[in-house]
Motif scaffolding. Structure first.
Motif, PDB file in Angstrom:
ATOM      1  N   GLY A   7       0.819  -1.211   0.000  1.00 54.04           N
ATOM      2  CA  GLY A   7       0.000   0.000   0.000  1.00 54.04           C
ATOM      3  C   GLY A   7       0.850   1.257   0.000  1.00 54.04           C
ATOM      4  N   THR A   8       0.689   2.078   1.033  1.00 47.60           N
ATOM      5  CA  THR A   8       1.362   3.375   1.078  1.00 47.60           C
ATOM      6  C   THR A   8       2.854   3.281   1.349  1.00 47.60           C
ATOM      7  OG1 THR A   8       0.910   3.727   3.429  1.00 47.60           O
ATOM      8  CG2 THR A   8      -0.767   4.507   1.841  1.00 47.60           C
ATOM      9  N   LEU A   9       3.373   2.080   1.637  1.00 52.49           N
ATOM     10  CA  LEU A   9       4.811   1.898   1.823  1.00 52.49           C
ATOM     11  C   LEU A   9       5.519   1.489   0.537  1.00 52.49           C
ATOM     12  CD1 LEU A   9       4.697   0.121   5.282  1.00 52.49           C
ATOM     13  CD2 LEU A   9       5.799   2.325   4.815  1.00 52.49           C
ATOM     14  N   ARG A  10       4.772   1.304  -0.550  1.00 48.49           N
ATOM     15  CA  ARG A  10       5.389   0.937  -1.828  1.00 48.49           C
ATOM     16  C   ARG A  10       6.163   2.122  -2.415  1.00 48.49           C
ATOM     17  NH1 ARG A  10       1.409  -2.424  -5.675  1.00 48.49           N
ATOM     18  NH2 ARG A  10       3.410  -2.976  -6.608  1.00 48.49           N
ATOM     19  N   PRO A  11       7.199   1.845  -3.206  1.00 41.87           N
ATOM     20  CA  PRO A  11       7.932   2.934  -3.854  1.00 41.87           C
ATOM     21  C   PRO A  11       6.976   3.853  -4.616  1.00 41.87           C
ATOM     22  CG  PRO A  11       9.066   0.858  -4.168  1.00 41.87           C
ATOM     23  CD  PRO A  11       7.741   0.526  -3.535  1.00 41.87           C
ATOM     24  N   ARG A  54      -0.235  -8.088  -4.969  1.00 40.91           N
ATOM     25  CA  ARG A  54       1.065  -7.708  -5.518  1.00 40.91           C
ATOM     26  C   ARG A  54       1.630  -6.542  -4.721  1.00 40.91           C
ATOM     27  NH1 ARG A  54       2.574 -10.465  -9.301  1.00 40.91           N
ATOM     28  NH2 ARG A  54       4.122  -9.030 -10.093  1.00 40.91           N
ATOM     29  N   GLY A  55       2.941  -6.565  -4.551  1.00 35.17           N
ATOM     30  CA  GLY A  55       3.623  -5.504  -3.821  1.00 35.17           C
ATOM     31  C   GLY A  55       5.115  -5.626  -4.016  1.00 35.17           C
ATOM     32  N   GLU A  97      -3.772  -5.320  -7.084  1.00 37.61           N
ATOM     33  CA  GLU A  97      -2.967  -4.170  -6.646  1.00 37.61           C
ATOM     34  C   GLU A  97      -3.853  -3.022  -6.204  1.00 37.61           C
ATOM     35  OE1 GLU A  97       0.669  -2.936  -8.426  1.00 37.61           O
ATOM     36  OE2 GLU A  97       0.436  -4.419 -10.018  1.00 37.61           O
ATOM     37  N   TRP A  98      -3.383  -2.324  -5.187  1.00 37.88           N
ATOM     38  CA  TRP A  98      -4.070  -1.135  -4.696  1.00 37.88           C
ATOM     39  C   TRP A  98      -3.571   0.128  -5.385  1.00 37.88           C
ATOM     40  CZ3 TRP A  98      -2.037   3.010  -1.764  1.00 37.88           C
ATOM     41  CH2 TRP A  98      -3.006   3.892  -1.271  1.00 37.88           C
ATOM     42  N   ARG A  99      -2.327   0.116  -5.806  1.00 38.12           N
ATOM     43  CA  ARG A  99      -1.678   1.304  -6.381  1.00 38.12           C
ATOM     44  C   ARG A  99      -2.559   1.927  -7.454  1.00 38.12           C
ATOM     45  NH1 ARG A  99       4.246   0.409  -8.127  1.00 38.12           N
ATOM     46  NH2 ARG A  99       4.653   0.997  -5.993  1.00 38.12           N
ATOM     47  N   GLY A 100      -2.695   3.241  -7.403  1.00 43.50           N
ATOM     48  CA  GLY A 100      -3.461   3.960  -8.400  1.00 43.50           C
ATOM     49  C   GLY A 100      -4.963   3.974  -8.141  1.00 43.50           C
ATOM     50  N   ARG A 101      -5.413   3.515  -6.992  1.00 40.22           N
ATOM     51  CA  ARG A 101      -6.855   3.441  -6.697  1.00 40.22           C
ATOM     52  C   ARG A 101      -7.420   4.768  -6.183  1.00 40.22           C
ATOM     53  NH1 ARG A 101      -8.784  -1.108  -8.938  1.00 40.22           N
ATOM     54  NH2 ARG A 101      -7.300  -2.756  -8.624  1.00 40.22           N
TER      55      ARG A 101
END
Length: 138
Positions: free
Chosen positions: A9-13, A58-59, A133-137
């Motif tokens: 989540g918010t800890l991803r690059p 995914r992360g 994946e959460w990225r971009g949500r």
């Protein structure tokens, strides 16, 4: 035990908490995935909820620099509102096997998943994230 972290989540690059907590404190960050887990929307961040046979998340598999590990573990526990043994914890830190994308190797890692109370609320009335994946949500 010194383990890498699986972040989703918010800890991803590229995400805000990566800059605040991980930037300059990691030895490596590699794409990876966690099986038997699904994502639910939170208020500005996701929750991973274990669901056997339910999918994958995914992360990145993040390995901290040895000199930063102890402080980073404590800071991430606070960020994730994890209190060992407290079922009211927003997240719980658990050991899980994740699969590194580069070579398919299984790696034991720390993962913050929804705590028991949060997981029940999410399963009952939460909004599940479509896909892996959460990225971009946001």
């Amino acid at each position: 035990m010194t383990l890498p972290f699986f972040v989703y989540g918010t800890l991803r690059p590229g995400e805000v908490n990566h800059r605040l907590f991980l930037h300059g404190r990691t030895r490596s960050e590699e794409p990876a995935r966690l099986a038997d887990t699904v994502l639910y929307e939170g208020p500005g961040y996701p929750y991973a909820v274990e669901e056997p046979g339910g999918g994958e998340v995914r992360g990145e598999l993040v390995t901290a620099l040895p000199r930063a590990y102890g402080a980073l573990l404590a800071e991430l526990d606070r960020l994730e509102e994890y209190a060992p043994g407290d079922p009211r914890s927003l997240y719980v830190r658990v050991e899980r096997d994740v699969v590194r994308d580069a070579d398919g190797a299984g790696v034991r890692a720390w993962v913050y998943i929804a705590g028991p109370d949060a997981a029940k609320r999410l399963r009952d009335a939460g909004r599940r994230v479509a896909g892996t994946e959460w990225r971009g949500r946001r």
